[in-house]
Design a protein around this motif. Sequence first.
Motif, PDB file in Angstrom:
ATOM      1  N   ASN A  78      -8.838   0.382  -2.369  1.00 25.30           N
ATOM      2  CA  ASN A  78      -9.705   1.551  -2.321  1.00 25.30           C
ATOM      3  C   ASN A  78     -10.432   1.656  -0.988  1.00 25.30           C
ATOM      4  O   ASN A  78     -11.406   2.384  -0.839  1.00 25.30           O
ATOM      5  N   GLY A  79      -9.929   0.904   0.008  1.00 23.75           N
ATOM      6  CA  GLY A  79     -10.463   0.987   1.360  1.00 23.75           C
ATOM      7  C   GLY A  79      -9.584   1.868   2.222  1.00 23.75           C
ATOM      8  O   GLY A  79      -8.579   2.426   1.775  1.00 23.75           O
ATOM      9  N   THR A  80      -9.974   1.983   3.487  1.00 24.88           N
ATOM     10  CA  THR A  80      -9.195   2.785   4.416  1.00 24.88           C
ATOM     11  C   THR A  80      -9.298   2.180   5.809  1.00 24.88           C
ATOM     12  O   THR A  80     -10.278   1.510   6.142  1.00 24.88           O
ATOM     13  N   GLY A  81      -8.258   2.388   6.616  1.00 27.11           N
ATOM     14  CA  GLY A  81      -8.282   1.883   7.983  1.00 27.11           C
ATOM     15  C   GLY A  81      -7.436   0.641   8.167  1.00 27.11           C
ATOM     16  O   GLY A  81      -6.786   0.152   7.235  1.00 27.11           O
ATOM     17  N   LEU A  82      -7.444   0.124   9.384  1.00 32.29           N
ATOM     18  CA  LEU A  82      -6.620  -1.018   9.761  1.00 32.29           C
ATOM     19  C   LEU A  82      -7.227  -2.333   9.298  1.00 32.29           C
ATOM     20  O   LEU A  82      -8.443  -2.544   9.424  1.00 32.29           O
ATOM     21  N   VAL A  83      -6.379  -3.215   8.809  1.00 33.13           N
ATOM     22  CA  VAL A  83      -6.826  -4.544   8.384  1.00 33.13           C
ATOM     23  C   VAL A  83      -7.558  -5.246   9.519  1.00 33.13           C
ATOM     24  O   VAL A  83      -8.608  -5.884   9.319  1.00 33.13           O
ATOM     25  N   LYS A  84      -7.017  -5.145  10.722  1.00 24.24           N
ATOM     26  CA  LYS A  84      -7.568  -5.888  11.867  1.00 24.24           C
ATOM     27  C   LYS A  84      -8.994  -5.473  12.227  1.00 24.24           C
ATOM     28  O   LYS A  84      -9.680  -6.179  12.972  1.00 24.24           O
ATOM     29  N   ASN A  85      -9.451  -4.351  11.685  1.00 21.50           N
ATOM     30  CA  ASN A  85     -10.809  -3.874  11.988  1.00 21.50           C
ATOM     31  C   ASN A  85     -11.846  -4.334  10.974  1.00 21.50           C
ATOM     32  O   ASN A  85     -13.027  -3.974  11.088  1.00 21.50           O
ATOM     33  N   TYR A  86     -11.423  -5.135   9.979  1.00 20.18           N
ATOM     34  CA  TYR A  86     -12.336  -5.578   8.920  1.00 20.18           C
ATOM     35  C   TYR A  86     -12.347  -7.096   8.820  1.00 20.18           C
ATOM     36  O   TYR A  86     -11.314  -7.755   9.006  1.00 20.18           O
ATOM     37  N   THR A  87     -13.503  -7.641   8.493  1.00 23.50           N
ATOM     38  CA  THR A  87     -13.608  -9.077   8.248  1.00 23.50           C
ATOM     39  C   THR A  87     -13.073  -9.394   6.850  1.00 23.50           C
ATOM     40  O   THR A  87     -12.941  -8.500   6.001  1.00 23.50           O
ATOM     41  N   LEU A  88     -12.817 -10.659   6.624  1.00 18.89           N
ATOM     42  CA  LEU A  88     -12.369 -11.075   5.299  1.00 18.89           C
ATOM     43  C   LEU A  88     -13.421 -10.741   4.243  1.00 18.89           C
ATOM     44  O   LEU A  88     -13.090 -10.272   3.155  1.00 18.89           O
ATOM     45  N   LYS A  89     -14.681 -10.956   4.564  1.00 16.00           N
ATOM     46  CA  LYS A  89     -15.758 -10.656   3.608  1.00 16.00           C
ATOM     47  C   LYS A  89     -15.730  -9.190   3.207  1.00 16.00           C
ATOM     48  O   LYS A  89     -15.897  -8.848   2.024  1.00 16.00           O
ATOM     49  N   GLU A  90     -15.490  -8.313   4.170  1.00 19.13           N
ATOM     50  CA  GLU A  90     -15.434  -6.879   3.875  1.00 19.13           C
ATOM     51  C   GLU A  90     -14.216  -6.537   3.022  1.00 19.13           C
ATOM     52  O   GLU A  90     -14.299  -5.739   2.075  1.00 19.13           O
ATOM     53  N   ILE A  91     -13.084  -7.140   3.321  1.00 21.01           N
ATOM     54  CA  ILE A  91     -11.857  -6.862   2.565  1.00 21.01           C
ATOM     55  C   ILE A  91     -11.964  -7.408   1.140  1.00 21.01           C
ATOM     56  O   ILE A  91     -11.434  -6.812   0.194  1.00 21.01           O
ATOM     57  N   LYS A  92     -12.702  -8.492   0.987  1.00 21.83           N
ATOM     58  CA  LYS A  92     -12.871  -9.088  -0.341  1.00 21.83           C
ATOM     59  C   LYS A  92     -13.679  -8.187  -1.285  1.00 21.83           C
ATOM     60  O   LYS A  92     -13.693  -8.398  -2.494  1.00 21.83           O
ATOM     61  N   GLN A  93     -14.332  -7.201  -0.753  1.00 22.43           N
ATOM     62  CA  GLN A  93     -15.099  -6.282  -1.593  1.00 22.43           C
ATOM     63  C   GLN A  93     -14.235  -5.163  -2.169  1.00 22.43           C
ATOM     64  O   GLN A  93     -14.682  -4.385  -3.015  1.00 22.43           O
ATOM     65  N   LEU A  94     -12.983  -5.093  -1.732  1.00 27.19           N
ATOM     66  CA  LEU A  94     -12.111  -3.993  -2.136  1.00 27.19           C
ATOM     67  C   LEU A  94     -11.366  -4.287  -3.437  1.00 27.19           C
ATOM     68  O   LEU A  94     -11.154  -5.442  -3.809  1.00 27.19           O
ATOM     69  N   ASP A  95     -10.953  -3.235  -4.115  1.00 28.20           N
ATOM     70  CA  ASP A  95     -10.149  -3.290  -5.344  1.00 28.20           C
ATOM     71  C   ASP A  95      -8.685  -3.090  -4.946  1.00 28.20           C
ATOM     72  O   ASP A  95      -8.316  -2.057  -4.396  1.00 28.20           O
ATOM     73  N   THR A  96      -7.848  -4.105  -5.225  1.00 27.68           N
ATOM     74  CA  THR A  96      -6.436  -3.998  -4.866  1.00 27.68           C
ATOM     75  C   THR A  96      -5.526  -3.917  -6.087  1.00 27.68           C
ATOM     76  O   THR A  96      -4.323  -4.184  -5.997  1.00 27.68           O
ATOM     77  N   GLY A  97      -6.105  -3.525  -7.241  1.00 32.16           N
ATOM     78  CA  GLY A  97      -5.309  -3.429  -8.456  1.00 32.16           C
ATOM     79  C   GLY A  97      -5.257  -2.058  -9.100  1.00 32.16           C
ATOM     80  O   GLY A  97      -4.240  -1.676  -9.688  1.00 32.16           O
ATOM     81  N   SER A  98      -6.339  -1.306  -8.981  1.00 31.89           N
ATOM     82  CA  SER A  98      -6.428  -0.020  -9.684  1.00 31.89           C
ATOM     83  C   SER A  98      -5.350   0.971  -9.254  1.00 31.89           C
ATOM     84  O   SER A  98      -4.854   1.760 -10.066  1.00 31.89           O
ATOM     85  N   TRP A  99      -4.971   0.942  -7.977  1.00 26.16           N
ATOM     86  CA  TRP A  99      -3.951   1.874  -7.489  1.00 26.16           C
ATOM     87  C   TRP A  99      -2.653   1.734  -8.279  1.00 26.16           C
ATOM     88  O   TRP A  99      -1.947   2.723  -8.520  1.00 26.16           O
ATOM     89  N   PHE A 100      -2.341   0.487  -8.694  1.00 24.52           N
ATOM     90  CA  PHE A 100      -1.099   0.228  -9.418  1.00 24.52           C
ATOM     91  C   PHE A 100      -1.108   0.943 -10.758  1.00 24.52           C
ATOM     92  O   PHE A 100      -0.110   1.551 -11.166  1.00 24.52           O
ATOM     93  N   ASN A 101      -2.240   0.874 -11.474  1.00 22.23           N
ATOM     94  CA  ASN A 101      -2.353   1.547 -12.768  1.00 22.23           C
ATOM     95  C   ASN A 101      -2.172   3.050 -12.634  1.00 22.23           C
ATOM     96  O   ASN A 101      -1.577   3.703 -13.497  1.00 22.23           O
ATOM     97  N   GLU A 102      -2.668   3.600 -11.536  1.00 18.82           N
ATOM     98  CA  GLU A 102      -2.547   5.037 -11.313  1.00 18.82           C
ATOM     99  C   GLU A 102      -1.126   5.436 -10.931  1.00 18.82           C
ATOM    100  O   GLU A 102      -0.614   6.470 -11.362  1.00 18.82           O
ATOM    101  N   THR A 103      -0.468   4.590 -10.133  1.00 16.91           N
ATOM    102  CA  THR A 103       0.882   4.899  -9.643  1.00 16.91           C
ATOM    103  C   THR A 103       1.948   4.594 -10.679  1.00 16.91           C
ATOM    104  O   THR A 103       2.949   5.317 -10.793  1.00 16.91           O
ATOM    105  N   TYR A 104       1.747   3.536 -11.464  1.00 18.15           N
ATOM    106  CA  TYR A 104       2.731   3.109 -12.461  1.00 18.15           C
ATOM    107  C   TYR A 104       2.065   2.988 -13.836  1.00 18.15           C
ATOM    108  O   TYR A 104       1.874   1.874 -14.347  1.00 18.15           O
ATOM    109  N   PRO A 105       1.714   4.103 -14.447  1.00 19.87           N
ATOM    110  CA  PRO A 105       0.984   4.041 -15.724  1.00 19.87           C
ATOM    111  C   PRO A 105       1.759   3.322 -16.824  1.00 19.87           C
ATOM    112  O   PRO A 105       1.147   2.783 -17.752  1.00 19.87           O
TER     113      PRO A 105
END
Length: 304
Positions: A96-123
């Motif tokens: 649920n983030g946006t932009g390049l990985v290289k522009n974010y710290t690990l701490k910032e990326i750890k705040q993101l949700d990387t599962g919900s998109w799957f439920n929406e794309t593959y119900p």
Amino acid sequence: MKGLLRNVLMSAALVGICSGVVGHAQAAEQINPSLTPNKILNVAHRGASGHAPEHTLLSYELGQQMKGDYIEVDLQMTKDGELIAMHDETLDRTTNGTGLVKNYTLKEIKQLDTGSWFNETYPQYAKDEYVGLKVPTLEEVIEKFGKGARYYIETKSPEVYPGMEEKLLEILDEYKLTGPNVPSNKVIIQSFSPESLKKVHSLNPYIPLVQLLWYDGPATITDAELEVYKTYSIGLGMNFNTIDEAYVQKVREHGLLIHPYTVNEKSDMRKLLDWGVTGMFTNFPDRLQEVLREANKITLKGNR
């Protein structure tokens, strides 16, 4: 199936050739059946990513349960130099983030949700437990699955991330996944970048490497190209729908393994096995496992 029978017949010659790439006498001692044509590799692509959100611990765990031989990890690098499991250079598709990985710290990326998109794309595969999943680091993946697992790791966009190869090898060494007493099949490193693979090879010539290729049309390859690939890699991987039986056999005759990607339909899996591939990437390792069981029954019946 003719491909499986041909795999067995070609094994001895190919093992000898591939051993030279991995490291002469030491490789001969380290070589393991899962890196020979006797064993058809079932590589869980981004985990069992047909069933669960790609590059999450749950997806990798499901891939293991479905008898995947390898955990496939695509690497990106954060702003603060941490290696994370993610296919894209950007966060947009799978978080649920946006932009390049290289522009974010690990701490910032750890705040993101990387599962919900799957439920929406593959119900049809959606599960409540996928909501709120976090992006894992390479170290977290290794800590979760340990030395008992095998890892098929890709350096993604290494030209964007200076030092990626050194960081990767440092982690593999720290977790004792490489070294003289570690089977050569424990880790395979793949990349579309020949420069990245050659760098890894110069830093550690004993890690098996696979050169990834992409074809926009029918795949062709020359003897000269194959001989160059043999100088640093044990095999090739390419988009499966561009190759034919002649291509597969040409690669095999040069002593290279061949692991096409990404094969999700059983009919395609059977065809590739007949052609003589030595493994394949799939989002559905359970399907490939079923096809391999069927093929094994046919081969055993034919040998009676």
